[in-house]
Design a protein around this motif. Sequence first.
Motif, PDB file in Angstrom:
ATOM      1  N   ARG A   3       0.830  -1.210   0.000  1.00  0.00           N
ATOM      2  CA  ARG A   3       0.000   0.000   0.000  1.00  0.00           C
ATOM      3  C   ARG A   3       0.863   1.258   0.000  1.00  0.00           C
ATOM      4  O   ARG A   3       0.595   2.203  -0.733  1.00  0.00           O
ATOM      5  N   ASN A   4       1.905   1.256   0.821  1.00  0.00           N
ATOM      6  CA  ASN A   4       2.782   2.430   0.864  1.00  0.00           C
ATOM      7  C   ASN A   4       3.461   2.673  -0.473  1.00  0.00           C
ATOM      8  O   ASN A   4       3.573   3.807  -0.916  1.00  0.00           O
ATOM      9  N   LEU A   5       3.914   1.622  -1.122  1.00  0.00           N
ATOM     10  CA  LEU A   5       4.587   1.776  -2.416  1.00  0.00           C
ATOM     11  C   LEU A   5       3.634   2.292  -3.491  1.00  0.00           C
ATOM     12  O   LEU A   5       4.029   3.078  -4.350  1.00  0.00           O
ATOM     13  N   SER A   6       2.380   1.866  -3.446  1.00  0.00           N
ATOM     14  CA  SER A   6       1.438   2.357  -4.457  1.00  0.00           C
ATOM     15  C   SER A   6       0.934   3.763  -4.123  1.00  0.00           C
ATOM     16  O   SER A   6       0.756   4.589  -5.018  1.00  0.00           O
ATOM     17  N   LEU A   7       0.755   4.070  -2.845  1.00  0.00           N
ATOM     18  CA  LEU A   7       0.244   5.382  -2.469  1.00  0.00           C
ATOM     19  C   LEU A   7       1.262   6.503  -2.658  1.00  0.00           C
ATOM     20  O   LEU A   7       0.890   7.626  -2.948  1.00  0.00           O
ATOM     21  N   TYR A   8       2.566   6.196  -2.546  1.00  0.00           N
ATOM     22  CA  TYR A   8       3.535   7.270  -2.739  1.00  0.00           C
ATOM     23  C   TYR A   8       3.508   7.764  -4.176  1.00  0.00           C
ATOM     24  O   TYR A   8       3.768   8.936  -4.446  1.00  0.00           O
ATOM     25  N   LYS A   9       3.166   6.899  -5.117  1.00  0.00           N
ATOM     26  CA  LYS A   9       3.053   7.320  -6.520  1.00  0.00           C
ATOM     27  C   LYS A   9       1.895   8.311  -6.688  1.00  0.00           C
ATOM     28  O   LYS A   9       2.017   9.308  -7.394  1.00  0.00           O
TER      29      LYS A   9
ATOM     30  N   VAL B  35       0.616  10.258  -4.284  1.00  0.00           N
ATOM     31  CA  VAL B  35       1.000  11.492  -3.603  1.00  0.00           C
ATOM     32  C   VAL B  35       1.988  12.283  -4.456  1.00  0.00           C
ATOM     33  O   VAL B  35       1.897  13.506  -4.566  1.00  0.00           O
ATOM     34  N   SER B  36       2.917  11.602  -5.090  1.00  0.00           N
ATOM     35  CA  SER B  36       3.894  12.274  -5.954  1.00  0.00           C
ATOM     36  C   SER B  36       3.214  12.980  -7.115  1.00  0.00           C
ATOM     37  O   SER B  36       3.555  14.117  -7.452  1.00  0.00           O
ATOM     38  N   LEU B  37       2.260  12.317  -7.736  1.00  0.00           N
ATOM     39  CA  LEU B  37       1.535  12.920  -8.853  1.00  0.00           C
ATOM     40  C   LEU B  37       0.754  14.151  -8.408  1.00  0.00           C
ATOM     41  O   LEU B  37       0.746  15.175  -9.084  1.00  0.00           O
ATOM     42  N   ILE B  38       0.109  14.050  -7.271  1.00  0.00           N
ATOM     43  CA  ILE B  38      -0.646  15.193  -6.747  1.00  0.00           C
ATOM     44  C   ILE B  38       0.302  16.344  -6.418  1.00  0.00           C
ATOM     45  O   ILE B  38       0.057  17.489  -6.796  1.00  0.00           O
ATOM     46  N   ALA B  39       1.397  16.040  -5.735  1.00  0.00           N
ATOM     47  CA  ALA B  39       2.359  17.082  -5.356  1.00  0.00           C
ATOM     48  C   ALA B  39       2.931  17.765  -6.592  1.00  0.00           C
ATOM     49  O   ALA B  39       3.090  18.981  -6.624  1.00  0.00           O
ATOM     50  N   TYR B  40       3.217  16.996  -7.617  1.00  0.00           N
ATOM     51  CA  TYR B  40       3.824  17.554  -8.830  1.00  0.00           C
ATOM     52  C   TYR B  40       2.813  18.347  -9.651  1.00  0.00           C
ATOM     53  O   TYR B  40       3.059  19.479 -10.043  1.00  0.00           O
ATOM     54  N   ASN B  41       1.652  17.757  -9.916  1.00  0.00           N
ATOM     55  CA  ASN B  41       0.679  18.367 -10.824  1.00  0.00           C
ATOM     56  C   ASN B  41      -0.188  19.450 -10.203  1.00  0.00           C
ATOM     57  O   ASN B  41      -0.538  20.420 -10.865  1.00  0.00           O
ATOM     58  N   ILE B  42      -0.553  19.300  -8.960  1.00  0.00           N
ATOM     59  CA  ILE B  42      -1.464  20.262  -8.343  1.00  0.00           C
ATOM     60  C   ILE B  42      -0.700  21.332  -7.565  1.00  0.00           C
ATOM     61  O   ILE B  42      -0.996  22.513  -7.668  1.00  0.00           O
ATOM     62  N   PHE B  43       0.295  20.914  -6.794  1.00  0.00           N
ATOM     63  CA  PHE B  43       0.986  21.859  -5.928  1.00  0.00           C
ATOM     64  C   PHE B  43       2.294  22.381  -6.516  1.00  0.00           C
ATOM     65  O   PHE B  43       2.936  23.246  -5.951  1.00  0.00           O
ATOM     66  N   GLY B  44       2.724  21.832  -7.638  1.00  0.00           N
ATOM     67  CA  GLY B  44       3.891  22.344  -8.332  1.00  0.00           C
ATOM     68  C   GLY B  44       5.229  21.957  -7.742  1.00  0.00           C
ATOM     69  O   GLY B  44       6.246  22.558  -8.075  1.00  0.00           O
TER      70      GLY B  44
ATOM     71  N   LYS C  52      12.387  15.185  -7.522  1.00  0.00           N
ATOM     72  CA  LYS C  52      12.336  13.790  -7.957  1.00  0.00           C
ATOM     73  C   LYS C  52      12.150  12.858  -6.771  1.00  0.00           C
ATOM     74  O   LYS C  52      11.982  11.671  -6.944  1.00  0.00           O
ATOM     75  N   ASN C  53      12.218  13.390  -5.565  1.00  0.00           N
ATOM     76  CA  ASN C  53      12.091  12.578  -4.368  1.00  0.00           C
ATOM     77  C   ASN C  53      10.926  13.040  -3.520  1.00  0.00           C
ATOM     78  O   ASN C  53      10.662  14.225  -3.414  1.00  0.00           O
ATOM     79  N   VAL C  54      10.246  12.090  -2.915  1.00  0.00           N
ATOM     80  CA  VAL C  54       9.176  12.377  -1.983  1.00  0.00           C
ATOM     81  C   VAL C  54       9.607  11.805  -0.647  1.00  0.00           C
ATOM     82  O   VAL C  54       9.965  10.640  -0.547  1.00  0.00           O
ATOM     83  N   ILE C  55       9.604  12.641   0.384  1.00  0.00           N
ATOM     84  CA  ILE C  55      10.013  12.193   1.713  1.00  0.00           C
ATOM     85  C   ILE C  55       8.786  12.155   2.600  1.00  0.00           C
ATOM     86  O   ILE C  55       8.061  13.136   2.701  1.00  0.00           O
ATOM     87  N   GLY C  56       8.535  11.030   3.202  1.00  0.00           N
ATOM     88  CA  GLY C  56       7.365  10.897   4.064  1.00  0.00           C
ATOM     89  C   GLY C  56       7.650   9.971   5.218  1.00  0.00           C
ATOM     90  O   GLY C  56       8.797   9.591   5.467  1.00  0.00           O
ATOM     91  N   GLY C  57       6.612   9.587   5.914  1.00  0.00           N
ATOM     92  CA  GLY C  57       6.748   8.720   7.074  1.00  0.00           C
ATOM     93  C   GLY C  57       7.374   7.369   6.760  1.00  0.00           C
ATOM     94  O   GLY C  57       7.957   6.737   7.611  1.00  0.00           O
TER      95      GLY C  57
END
Length: 93
Positions: free
Chosen positions: A61-67, A69-78, A82-87
């Motif tokens: 679940r974590n491996l699929s959800l980070y993708k 979150v990455s898409l949302i962070a890139y496309n919506i929030f700009g 190339k890296n996403v740091i999370g829990g």
Amino acid sequence: MQCKICSSPVEKAFEAEILQKYQEGFYKCQSCGFLGADEAHWLSEAYTNAINASDTGIVARNLSLYKIVSLIAYNIFGFRSKNVIGGGGEHTC
């Protein structure tokens, strides 16, 4: 108080109850938008116990959800990293 990422001024965004016993303030950076707690003194306590020893799907679940979150962070929030740091650690997108 200053942002832990870019050292710009931060403003209190909200308060939340952590672990059903700590009242913690969360702050948002006026420059980069980083949202975080002041001093997360409760982190070691939060990670003391496994989420659930019988939960064998947590990694998948974590491996699929980070993708997502990455898409949302890139496309919506700009965010243009190339890296996403999370829990769950740092992941390359």
